[in-house]
Design an enzyme around this catalytic site. Sequence first.
Site: not given
Length: 726
Positions: A532, A612
């Site tokens: 928030d 990777e």
Amino acid sequence: MAIIFNEVDRTFTLHTKNSTYQMQIDRFGYLMHLYYGRKAEGCMDFLLTYFDRGFAGIPYDSENDRTYSLDILPQEFPCMGTGDYRSAALVVEDEKGIQGCDLRFCDYEIKKGKYALEGLPAVYADETEAETLEIVMEDPVLKMKVVLLYGVLPERDIITRAVKITNQGEGRIYLEKVQSACLDFVSGDYDLITFYGRHAMERNFQRAAVGHGNSVIGSRRGSSSHQYNPMMILAEQSATESAGSCYGLSFMYSGNFKGEAEKDQCNLTRVLLGLQDEQFSYPLDQGESFVAPEVILTYTHEGLNRLSQNLHTCIRKHVCRGKYKEEIRPILVNSWEAAYFDFTGETIYDLAVHAKEVGIEMVVMDDGWFGKRDDDNSGLGDWTVNEKKLGCTLGELIERINALGIKFGIWIEPEMISEDSDLYRAHPDWAFTIPGRKPGRSRNQLVLDFSRKEVVDYIFEKICAVLDQGNIEYVKWDKNRSLSDIYSAVTKDQGRVLHDYVLGVYDFLERLMQRYPDMLIEGCSGGGGRFDAGMMYYTPQIWCSDNTDAVDRVRIQYGTSFGYPVSTVGSHVSAVPNHQTGRITSMHTRGVVAMAGTFGYELDLGKLTKEEKEEIRQQVADYKKYAPLIQNGTYYRLTNPFTDETGAWAFVSEDQREVLLNVVLLEMHGNMTVPYVKLQGLDSDALYKDELSGKVYSGSALMEMGMPVTERFCEYPAIQMYLTRV
């Protein structure tokens, strides 16, 4: 001036660059809400109509005029007890248990700059950027003063609202309900857009018509919650991403809240946002004041993307603070999904070694470094470093990691306590438990009573003693359960405890910021359970969700984008099969999705293949190149991943010279049709060149017809295309 008072028609008019907000003091001293919408001039009191409505409550002042009723008029701050039977913004009870108040206009003041709220987060702006309006209302019987606060940021198309209530009488009063903002609309058919969810699947988009009756969202969990976000949108039913009127309301508060939308008997629409009234009964004795948290308002007639962009700019520029308000955040790797609780100091050091190999800038040591903490059943509250587990002091570990050129961060959960802890054995009354009852558990932990200053002070000192042991440049603040069993041993007024708890959290965070101004704090509550604008005042980024699955994150981050900028969104590349869903997606897709946030990694780098690691090196290099555009560019949602075959979004520089297009194909079928993604925000007269392929595209054609997504024969492929204006 942004704020104008007209003494003739007694109107207050608030102007931003593209919107106007107007209210009027009527003949009885009530404050009527006249208008909020597209920029307009003049007095809008012609919008008020008066009819004799059956069963309408009539103020005594109106004598025999049955056409005047607050039950059918648009109001600025409606109270229970005035004949308005719709949802109220304010409910007050006196010491005799009588509910009701009657607020009338008393005075006003217009000031340069933006008001601040003591002990609470609020939008900030200097005297050249904002103006403040204070409207004073009074109830002469209760001797209660209510100050309605308005902040206007004209260039941002932002208006803020807050309320300060003071008891000037001799008797005690109780605030039973306080909503910081109310918007009344005399006409129109609207949709309410809200964002629901659950742990690991937060902020799902939901759009529904506002019909007769009351639509309510909120939280009773002690924080803003995974289940409903304290940001909502009222949109005309024809509004799209690129056109139509819509209103955004964002509550700058991290505790219980309530949002309401209702269409009344006469087809007026009322929207309210503020504190949750359940488990809330706040006492005020003579001379005491209560400040209700702030609501951010914004309006546009240019659709939902523009509405979101207004909120994004406001939060980036006028809510987030500190060193990392504007600065690009370090790329980090977190130890949680790499090791969970099973680590030593050497494990963390090895993670830092691998991080250096691929260009990652920070390693974060997550849960498990303190007290007796080898699982989640014990140790919370005992904030002392477990040097036996680490095999060294915390300072020594940090020095070794810093010597690699890698920054160091750490995880904390200050608000929680385990029953199996030295702190609980010494101070069981510091935890929320109801006398005579066994407490409810969640993750086998209880919650500390942060409404008590001595509890906050003790934990603050313990955490600081840890942070002072070395060069800690990042803290992840977690909160892994909802609040229950609300009882504080030091007050008879239990109805104040939940709000005072939030004030205690804010006090702790403010002191932490002041003591460590260069430290990056990332908020977290089991992921996005306290996502928030209030938390963003203290933590410029928040872990968006505990779900790191790339496909789910496309949808989670889509919903999040309606109210919050990507600079606040904690987002990481994690291992596959994903630890939350078991889904396998490519490293490339995971990287594209994670770049719609602060970007980092959540996996064991030591288990990666050579190929990777090379791909991660390239991702890190790409993110560093694109980060200024991602963090500061204009964000556009291009598709709806809940209904479309693709999840697509783009970042466009303010001068329209750079574009970063991102697309994830969410569905794959036999003989697949070709989806086209229409871009937004480009210069329609310009040509744009793809940096990788060298192809040149018409800006107008990209917006009118779209970019074809031609990826095939793999699951959840992603496209990331960097375009520059030719």
